[in-house]
Scaffold this motif. Structure first.
Motif, PDB file in Angstrom:
ATOM      1  N   SER A 168     -18.987  35.666   0.775  1.00 33.69           N
ATOM      2  CA  SER A 168     -17.617  35.460   0.467  1.00 33.69           C
ATOM      3  C   SER A 168     -18.673  35.181  -0.227  1.00 33.69           C
ATOM      4  N   PRO A 169     -18.943  35.790  -1.837  1.00 31.94           N
ATOM      5  CA  PRO A 169     -19.693  34.958  -2.367  1.00 31.94           C
ATOM      6  C   PRO A 169     -18.312  34.341  -3.772  1.00 31.94           C
ATOM      7  N   ASN A 170     -17.745  34.817  -3.777  1.00 26.79           N
ATOM      8  CA  ASN A 170     -16.889  33.804  -5.060  1.00 26.79           C
ATOM      9  C   ASN A 170     -16.298  32.271  -4.231  1.00 26.79           C
ATOM     10  N   SER A 171     -16.059  31.859  -2.636  1.00 29.91           N
ATOM     11  CA  SER A 171     -15.745  31.065  -2.429  1.00 29.91           C
ATOM     12  C   SER A 171     -16.058  30.077  -2.526  1.00 29.91           C
ATOM     13  N   LYS A 172     -15.206  28.983  -3.018  1.00 29.16           N
ATOM     14  CA  LYS A 172     -16.096  27.451  -2.977  1.00 29.16           C
ATOM     15  C   LYS A 172     -16.764  27.154  -1.560  1.00 29.16           C
ATOM     16  N   ILE A 173     -17.605  26.484  -1.479  1.00 31.75           N
ATOM     17  CA  ILE A 173     -18.175  26.152  -0.339  1.00 31.75           C
ATOM     18  C   ILE A 173     -18.513  24.823  -0.401  1.00 31.75           C
ATOM     19  N   THR A 174     -18.151  23.472   1.040  1.00 36.13           N
ATOM     20  CA  THR A 174     -18.322  22.383   1.037  1.00 36.13           C
ATOM     21  C   THR A 174     -19.151  21.948   2.317  1.00 36.13           C
ATOM     22  N   LEU A 175     -19.585  21.507   2.167  1.00 34.07           N
ATOM     23  CA  LEU A 175     -20.560  20.972   4.146  1.00 34.07           C
ATOM     24  C   LEU A 175     -19.792  19.177   3.623  1.00 34.07           C
ATOM     25  N   HIS A 176     -19.564  18.960   4.596  1.00 33.94           N
ATOM     26  CA  HIS A 176     -18.795  17.851   4.696  1.00 33.94           C
ATOM     27  C   HIS A 176     -19.713  16.578   5.684  1.00 33.94           C
ATOM     28  N   LYS A 177     -20.330  16.146   4.908  1.00 33.76           N
ATOM     29  CA  LYS A 177     -22.076  14.924   5.730  1.00 33.76           C
ATOM     30  C   LYS A 177     -21.270  14.327   6.504  1.00 33.76           C
ATOM     31  N   ASN A 178     -20.558  13.741   6.319  1.00 35.41           N
ATOM     32  CA  ASN A 178     -19.951  12.822   7.203  1.00 35.41           C
ATOM     33  C   ASN A 178     -18.894  13.236   8.802  1.00 35.41           C
ATOM     34  N   ALA A 179     -19.336  14.377   8.543  1.00 36.22           N
ATOM     35  CA  ALA A 179     -18.702  15.162   9.300  1.00 36.22           C
ATOM     36  C   ALA A 179     -19.501  15.942  10.318  1.00 36.22           C
ATOM     37  N   SER A 180     -21.076  15.550  10.218  1.00 38.93           N
ATOM     38  CA  SER A 180     -22.157  17.152  10.080  1.00 38.93           C
ATOM     39  C   SER A 180     -23.426  15.757  10.740  1.00 38.93           C
ATOM     40  N   ALA A 181     -24.212  16.474  11.568  1.00 35.92           N
ATOM     41  CA  ALA A 181     -25.223  15.630  12.228  1.00 35.92           C
ATOM     42  C   ALA A 181     -26.502  16.493  12.638  1.00 35.92           C
ATOM     43  N   SER A 182     -27.436  15.824  12.650  1.00 33.30           N
ATOM     44  CA  SER A 182     -29.276  15.693  13.040  1.00 33.30           C
ATOM     45  C   SER A 182     -29.635  15.629  13.489  1.00 33.30           C
ATOM     46  N   PHE A 183     -30.257  15.714  14.881  1.00 34.58           N
ATOM     47  CA  PHE A 183     -31.640  14.947  15.346  1.00 34.58           C
ATOM     48  C   PHE A 183     -32.738  14.477  14.482  1.00 34.58           C
ATOM     49  N   ASN A 184     -32.864  15.562  13.603  1.00 39.68           N
ATOM     50  CA  ASN A 184     -34.148  15.572  12.649  1.00 39.68           C
ATOM     51  C   ASN A 184     -33.881  15.173  11.064  1.00 39.68           C
ATOM     52  N   GLU A 185     -33.868  13.618  11.018  1.00 34.73           N
ATOM     53  CA  GLU A 185     -32.940  13.736   9.318  1.00 34.73           C
ATOM     54  C   GLU A 185     -34.380  13.983   8.383  1.00 34.73           C
ATOM     55  N   GLN A 186     -35.567  14.270   8.411  1.00 37.04           N
ATOM     56  CA  GLN A 186     -36.555  14.791   7.518  1.00 37.04           C
ATOM     57  C   GLN A 186     -35.625  16.958   7.005  1.00 37.04           C
ATOM     58  N   LEU A 187     -35.742  17.451   8.539  1.00 41.70           N
ATOM     59  CA  LEU A 187     -35.272  18.435   8.689  1.00 41.70           C
ATOM     60  C   LEU A 187     -33.666  18.437   7.862  1.00 41.70           C
ATOM     61  N   GLU A 188     -32.736  17.527   8.213  1.00 45.51           N
ATOM     62  CA  GLU A 188     -31.501  17.995   7.941  1.00 45.51           C
ATOM     63  C   GLU A 188     -31.379  17.260   6.215  1.00 45.51           C
ATOM     64  N   LYS A 189     -32.409  16.691   5.928  1.00 42.54           N
ATOM     65  CA  LYS A 189     -32.645  16.634   3.999  1.00 42.54           C
ATOM     66  C   LYS A 189     -33.190  17.364   3.608  1.00 42.54           C
ATOM     67  N   SER A 190     -33.822  18.495   4.375  1.00 39.26           N
ATOM     68  CA  SER A 190     -34.466  19.792   3.891  1.00 39.26           C
ATOM     69  C   SER A 190     -33.818  20.647   3.384  1.00 39.26           C
TER      70      SER A 190
END
Ligand SMILES: [Zn+2]
Length: 170
Positions: free
Chosen positions: A135-157
């Motif tokens: 859906s290339p014309n949609s505005k896509i958002t990620l809520h960082k405070n509602a997502s998480a990873s066990f690996n900070e480095q990979l999350e940052k990447s």
């Protein structure tokens, strides 16, 4: 404005089960707050494996049983029941991204698609990449405070790559 909120794999095994981690527990209320406030459609994805998991490619890479269909670890916490009941769709997948979600997004246009859930640099990331292409014309958002990873480095990447692709990180 047509809005969609996608909650990726917020299942017990990723929260406090076999692949659980502390940050995953902490985002629960933030996801519930998003669901409560959301005016539009809601979709859930469920990581779903069977007992043959360890013989899959993912199983060789991550050799820990998780999200075995119909087990407690496969389920979402009870607080999500009311939202599961009114979900537009629930997609079960044995891969990081859901091709069923991608096909749905190809057929059903939303002006805005918001993502949250687990794990940020794995299944959340993969589903955002699929959504971006479906859906290339949609505005896509990620809520960082509602997502998480066990690996900070990979999350940052992962966040860096998503930002480079024009995904809004809130
Ligand atoms: Zn899995």
């Amino acid at each position: 404005m047509t809005k969609l909120l996608v909650v990726v794999d917020y299942q017990n095994d990723f929260i406090d089960g076999s692949l659980g981690f502390k940050k995953a527990i902490k985002i629960k209320n933030n996801i519930l707050t998003l669901l409560k406030a959301h005016q539009g459609d809601i979709i859930f994805t469920f990581d779903t494996h069977d007992r043959g998991y360890l013989n899959t490619q993912e199983g060789r890479n991550i050799p820990i049983y998780h999200c075995i269909k119909n087990t407690l670890g496969w389920k979402m916490p009870n607080e999500f029941d009311e939202y599961l009941n009114k979900a537009k769709k629930i997609f079960y997948k044995d891969t990081f991204g859901s091709l069923d979600l991608a096909n749905f997004l190809k057929e059903n246009y939303y002006e805005s698609i918001e993502f949250c859930g687990l794990v940020s640099h794995i299944c959340v990331f993969n589903n955002i990449i699929l959504a971006l292409n479906a859906s290339p014309n949609s505005k896509i958002t990620l809520h960082k405070n509602a997502s998480a990873s066990f690996n900070e480095q990979l999350e940052k990447s992962a966040y860096g790559i998503l930002q480079a692709y024009g995904i809004e990180l809130l």
